[in-house]
Design an enzyme around this catalytic site. Structure first.
Site, mmCIF file in Angstrom:
data_model
loop_
_atom_site.group_PDB
_atom_site.id
_atom_site.type_symbol
_atom_site.label_atom_id
_atom_site.label_comp_id
_atom_site.label_asym_id
_atom_site.label_seq_id
_atom_site.Cartn_x
_atom_site.Cartn_y
_atom_site.Cartn_z
ATOM 1 N N THR A 1 76.755 -76.776 -7.544
ATOM 2 C CA THR A 1 75.373 -76.368 -7.827
ATOM 3 C C THR A 1 74.584 -76.231 -6.535
ATOM 4 O O THR A 1 73.840 -75.266 -6.341
ATOM 5 C CB THR A 1 74.690 -77.438 -8.718
ATOM 6 O OG1 THR A 1 75.456 -77.596 -9.903
ATOM 7 C CG2 THR A 1 73.261 -77.054 -9.053
ATOM 8 N N VAL A 11 63.126 -78.562 -16.920
ATOM 9 C CA VAL A 11 62.714 -79.858 -17.466
ATOM 10 C C VAL A 11 63.721 -80.960 -17.138
ATOM 11 O O VAL A 11 63.667 -82.034 -17.728
ATOM 12 C CB VAL A 11 62.522 -79.775 -18.999
ATOM 13 C CG1 VAL A 11 61.384 -78.847 -19.362
ATOM 14 C CG2 VAL A 11 63.801 -79.324 -19.700
ATOM 15 N N GLY A 12 64.618 -80.682 -16.215
ATOM 16 C CA GLY A 12 65.567 -81.706 -15.818
ATOM 17 C C GLY A 12 66.994 -81.244 -15.997
ATOM 18 O O GLY A 12 67.257 -80.131 -16.451
ATOM 19 N N HIS A 62 55.284 -85.209 22.694
ATOM 20 C CA HIS A 62 53.975 -84.619 22.364
ATOM 21 C C HIS A 62 53.998 -83.130 22.662
ATOM 22 O O HIS A 62 54.553 -82.738 23.674
ATOM 23 C CB HIS A 62 52.875 -85.297 23.176
ATOM 24 C CG HIS A 62 51.523 -84.719 22.901
ATOM 25 N ND1 HIS A 62 50.837 -84.993 21.732
ATOM 26 C CD2 HIS A 62 50.746 -83.863 23.630
ATOM 27 C CE1 HIS A 62 49.683 -84.339 21.748
ATOM 28 N NE2 HIS A 62 49.604 -83.646 22.888
#
Ligand SMILES: Cc1cc2nc3c(=O)[nH]c(=O)nc-3n(C[C@H](O)[C@H](O)[C@H](O)COP(=O)(O)OP(=O)(O)OC[C@H]3O[C@@H](n4cnc5c(N)ncnc54)[C@H](O)[C@@H]3O)c2cc1C
Length: 475
Positions: free
Chosen positions: A46, A276-277, A451
């Site tokens: 996936t 939704v999961g 920096h």
């Protein structure tokens, strides 16, 4: 030709070539174990094919187009045109490069690659059905097995991914068009990443969420920064509403939602993305033949070594209960399982699991929140640095958000961080490292940071916790 059921043997059989499985297979082979990796679809799982990588490719492109078109303040006047089909080709190229790399790495490490779907015959053998007509099957006997079969998107009643108007995240990331109007069901991390992306690509986006906020699981002040930016991007967010169905209407669709009290709303759209999961893939392998049982949500229970209740069968990644569904967690679990099989003294230590959400701005979290630290019995001290006080953040024109660092008082041991702002996904790595090394606030604060960089904000947050901040007022 039909290949008969030939039986072969291997020391370690890994099922699934996602970030859990391919990493486990490579590490097992590196340990000198005869290793076979079986995959039914695509190397990289996936994550590489339909998740992390394609979504980040889309996000990068959407950010670039949006930034270029909104930089008048800097004297840049542009009106970028996004060629979605070219964008998709580029994304596919990135995916191909990575998945090809996974295959090559497996081969170079001596992993035997088998294409097909694995189903258990018993606790020492699987049958592999090779894809396609007449491809046959084979039995592979194993001493140890690592299940890494991942997860799939959850479908909700009334919304079938087979319908072209209904998108899963995978469909959204395969698209070469931007819908004019997009309804996104679910305000979790995948829903919000894709809402932001499609809004920046020009869609009119509406989010529908059952709960009362986006990004459940994240602290309210963290989610608030993302929510404000989503509003600024024109995303319409609706809470306390559950999507109940959709119908065709004219050239588009009408998505209906319902509150707990039964109050209905309707949203016009061209596509509806359901995010939704995800649910674990444990139901297609006939695990019962191996004496295994999933919990009521389909997850496999494992111990610290990622062993299931059947000693020679391990499980890693999204299919495992109790650890977050994240690629880097899957990979770490894969390494632990492989090394445990090889007899190494390892265990999965979930103390410092970083997580990132690639919204605008990004979120990066690791370890404990202040509340979790209190619950765990610490007396935490907290330091915070707003990005608006960071020179580098201002020069990127992205100064929303903050770095928060949580530490134990008085020892100063770093316990966690919540970062919302530019490059939060990268910045969180420093705090994960600090926790892993057992570093204190003083260690972080006294490390000279380059920096001007965003990383200085991590140092300043640590200084703030110590009451020594220079660029922000001490608490
Ligand atoms: C849109 C989206 C965005 C995401 N973004 C991120 C992110 O930014 N960061 C992050 O950490 N995570 C992200 N994730 C989650 C991440 O993709 C998963 O956590 C990760 O892929 C899990 O890895 P895995 O190895 O457990 O399973 P998977 O990657 O799902 O792989 C499992 C593999 O097993 C194969 N398989 C299944 N059953 C069998 C069988 N019986 N025989 C043979 N093969 C089989 C499947 O074909 C698949 O290839 C995202 C997910 C999605 C959907």
């Amino acid at each position: 030709m039909v290949v008969g059921d030939i039986a072969t043997g291997t020391q370690v059989l890994v099922i699934g070539a996602g970030p859990g499985g391919y990493v486990a297979a490579i590490r097992a082979a590196q340990q000198g174990l005869d290793t076979t990796l079986v995959e039914k679809d695509a190397y990289g799982g996936t994550c590489l094919n339909y998740g992390c990588i394609p979504s980040k490719a889309f996000i990068t492109s959407a950010n670039l187009a949006h930034e270029a078109g909104h930089a008048e303040e800097m004297g840049i006047h542009a009106d970028p045109v996004v060629d979605m089909s070219q964008l998709r080709d580029w994304k596919d190229g990135v995916v191909d490069q990575l998945t090809g790399g996974v295959e090559k790495l497996c081969k170079a490490n001596g992993v035997n690659l088998v294409e097909g779907t694995a189903r258990f015959k018993d606790e020492n053998a699987v049958r592999i059905a090779h894809g396609g007509e007449g491809q046959g099957s084979e039995t592979i006997e194993f001493e140890q097995c690592i299940i890494a079969t991942g997860s799939r998107p959850i479908q909700i009643p009334g919304f079938d991914f087979a319908d072209e108007q209904v998108w899963s995240s995978r469909d959204a990331l395969a698209s070469d068009t931007v819908p004019e109007r997009l309804v996104v069901v679910g305000g979790g991390y995948i829903g919000m990443e894709l809402s932001t992306t499609f809004a920046k690509l020009g869609a009119d986006v509406t989010v529908v969420e059952m709960l009362d906020d986006i990004l459940p699981g994240y602290e309210a002040d963290v989610a608030r920064v993302v929510k404000q930016r989503a509003k600024d991007l024109g995303i319409d967010m609706n809470f306390g509403e559950a999507a109940s169905g959709w119908t065709e209407e004219g050239e588009g669709i009408l998505v209906t939602t319902e509150t707990e009290d039964g109050e209905e709303s309707e949203y016009r759209a061209d596509k509806v993305l359901v995010a939704v999961g995800r649910s674990p893939v444990s139901d297609t392998m006939e695990i019962e033949n191996a004496g295994l049982e999933a919990d009521d949500r389909g997850f496999l229970e494992v111990n610290d070594f990622r062993q299931t209740s059947v000693e020679n069968i391990y499980a890693v990644g999204d299919v495992v209960a109790d650890t977050p569904m994240l690629a880097h967690v899957a990979s770490k679990e894969g390494i632990v399982a492989a090394e445990h099989i090889a007899g190494e003294p390892v265990a999965f230590d979930s103390q410092a699991v970083p997580a990132a959400v690639f919204t605008d701005p990004e979120i990066g979290t690791v370890g404990m929140t202040e509340e979790e630290a209190e619950e765990a019995g610490f007396e935490p001290v907290v330091g915070q640095m707003p990005f608006r006080a960071s020179g580098r953040a201002l020069t990127t024109n992205h100064a929303d958000g903050f770095v928060r660092i949580v530490a134990d008082d008085p020892s100063g041991f770093v316990l966690g961080a919540q970062i919302v702002g530019p490059e939060a996904s990268e910045l969180v790595a420093e705090v994960a490292f600090a926790i892993e090394m057992g570093a204190t606030l003083e260690d972080v604060a006294s490390t000279i940071h380059t920096h001007p960089t965003l990383a200085e904000a991590v140092m300043e947050a640590a200084e703030n916790a110590l009451g020594q901040a220079i660029h922000t007022l001490n608490r």
